[in-house]
Design an enzyme around this catalytic site. Structure first.
Site, PDB file in Angstrom:
ATOM      1  N   ASP A 158      -2.595  -1.498   9.907  1.00 40.57           N
ATOM      2  CA  ASP A 158      -1.657  -0.483  10.378  1.00 40.57           C
ATOM      3  C   ASP A 158      -2.275   0.392  11.454  1.00 40.57           C
ATOM      4  O   ASP A 158      -3.497   0.450  11.627  1.00 40.57           O
ATOM      5  CB  ASP A 158      -1.162   0.386   9.216  1.00 40.57           C
ATOM      6  CG  ASP A 158      -2.279   1.173   8.539  1.00 40.57           C
ATOM      7  OD1 ASP A 158      -3.372   0.599   8.357  1.00 40.57           O
ATOM      8  OD2 ASP A 158      -2.062   2.364   8.195  1.00 40.57           O
TER       9      ASP A 158
ATOM     10  N   GLU B 125      -3.769   2.308   5.707  1.00 39.98           N
ATOM     11  CA  GLU B 125      -5.005   3.082   5.783  1.00 39.98           C
ATOM     12  C   GLU B 125      -4.812   4.413   6.479  1.00 39.98           C
ATOM     13  O   GLU B 125      -5.526   5.371   6.197  1.00 39.98           O
ATOM     14  CB  GLU B 125      -6.074   2.259   6.528  1.00 39.98           C
ATOM     15  CG  GLU B 125      -7.482   2.799   6.419  1.00 39.98           C
ATOM     16  CD  GLU B 125      -7.840   3.844   7.477  1.00 39.98           C
ATOM     17  OE1 GLU B 125      -8.872   4.533   7.339  1.00 39.98           O
ATOM     18  OE2 GLU B 125      -7.067   3.960   8.473  1.00 39.98           O
TER      19      GLU B 125
END
Length: 362
Positions: free
Chosen positions: A70, A132
């Protein structure tokens, strides 16, 4: 479609061009899953939008290669562009080029290249995980730890976070408190009938502003601590005494402190007065460098013996809690993380890939 055997520079560009802002990682997870399933003789596992691929070649040691898929929200910085940076270096520009699709591309490329290569000296686990860049409750690595802890077995873990192609050992821990002051609302023309909540925060703000942050040496790595207000809100109307005021306070602490020790130190510094309370909004542990571990020492040797402390928090702390020594090793200057002009020199991508190949086949 992506080709994991392509030059990791080109693979980085392909991954950057797949939109994968936190909570929208399905497309990149689907794409990587298809690419990994084309590699013979490996196991591919999936939990939500996190992937784990593993070799099982019977080696006595296993190396984990981990990276998140991400990114932070884009800022008109995809698709990727390529050109010279301010120093004239061939560079990729775009969201995720540093944090951390270049590291992810290198790790995926090396995994695909070596999975069936006779030169490989370790079994490998590749982890491509979601969430994350947001609150830890969404972190794909943490979710795997809770639901499939056996997927995380290994002797050493490498995290592809940007480190300028240098080993960055350990990481800082982080605590974020929501500090709230309570008062009594009143008209500002009759302020004595109220109790200004914002004023109650004033001594706490002063304590933070006057705090002298420490520099701590841990296992040969120098860590900088810091306590900062990162958000503050109050106010009802321009003629009204506010009855509530709150702020987020963030403490980045060195790995010589546990979370409990760090919280105790933070509260001592804040010295909250009556009428002011706190809630722990987020807390993640620090990780010691682990440079005394044999597997880490071999990696440091492969990189020429250079290492430094990691500033900020990374998921090496999760591996550290599992008893797995872990370091950050990835291309890109971390100071470009989350910036509109995020960028990564291509030579760093090549350098990390070359070093990693040498380490895993030595």
């Amino acid at each position: 479609m992506v080709n994991l055997l392509a030059d990791p520079i080109d693979l980085t560009a392909d991954l950057v061009n797949i939109y994968s802002v936190s909570h929208a990682e399905k497309d990149i997870a689907d794409t990587l899953e298809i690419a990994l399933q084309k590699i013979p003789n490996i196991e591919v596992l999936r939990h939500q939008n996190s992937l784990v691929a593993r070799t099982s070649r019977g080696f006595s040691h296993r190396v984990i290669l981990a990276g998140h898929v991400d990114t932070v929200p884009t800022a008109d910085n995809i698709p990727v562009t390529r050109g010279p940076d301010s120093n004239g270096n061939d560079t990729l520009f775009g969201c995720g080029t540093v944090d951390m699709k270049s590291g992810l591309a290198v790790y995926a490329h090396v995994f695909a290249t070596l999975a069936n290569d006779p030169r490989l000296q370790f079994d490998l686990t590749l982890i491509c995980y979601e969430g994350e860049e947001v609150a830890s409750e969404y972190n794909g690595l943490g979710l795997i730890e809770k639901t499939h802890p056996d997927w995380l077995t290994g002797d050493v873990a490498l995290l592809g976070e940007p480190s300028g192609a240098v080993i960055e050992a350990g990481c800082q821990g982080s605590i974020r408190l929501r500090v709230t002051a309570h008062g009594v609302r009143a008209h500002s023309a009759r302020a004595w009938l109220g109790e200004n909540a914002m004023h109650k925060l004033a001594p706490v703000i002063t304590n933070i502003a006057q705090y002298q942050a420490q520099e701590i040496l841990v296992d040969g790595c120098l860590y900088h601590e810091g306590i900062n207000i990162v958000h503050c809100e109050s106010g009802v109307a321009t003629n009204t005494i506010p009855d509530e005021a709150w702020m987020f306070v963030n403490f980045r602490f060195a790995p010589h402190r546990s979370i409990d020790e760090a919280l105790a130190h933070l509260l001592e510094v804040l010295d909250l007065p009556e009428g002011v309370d706190f809630d722990v909004d987020d807390a993640v542990p620090a990780a010691r460098p682990g440079l005394d571990q044999e597997a880490v020492a071999k990696l440091i040797d492969a990189t020429g013996g250079t290492f430094r402390a990691k500033y900020g928090w990374t998921d090496v702390a999760r591996f550290s809690e599992l008893g797995i020594p872990a370091v950050n090793f990835g291309p890109g200057d971390p100071s470009f993380c989350h910036k509109k002009d995020e960028q990564c020199p291509t030579y760093m991508i090549t350098e990390v890939a070359t070093t990693l190949m040498a380490y895993l086949t030595a």
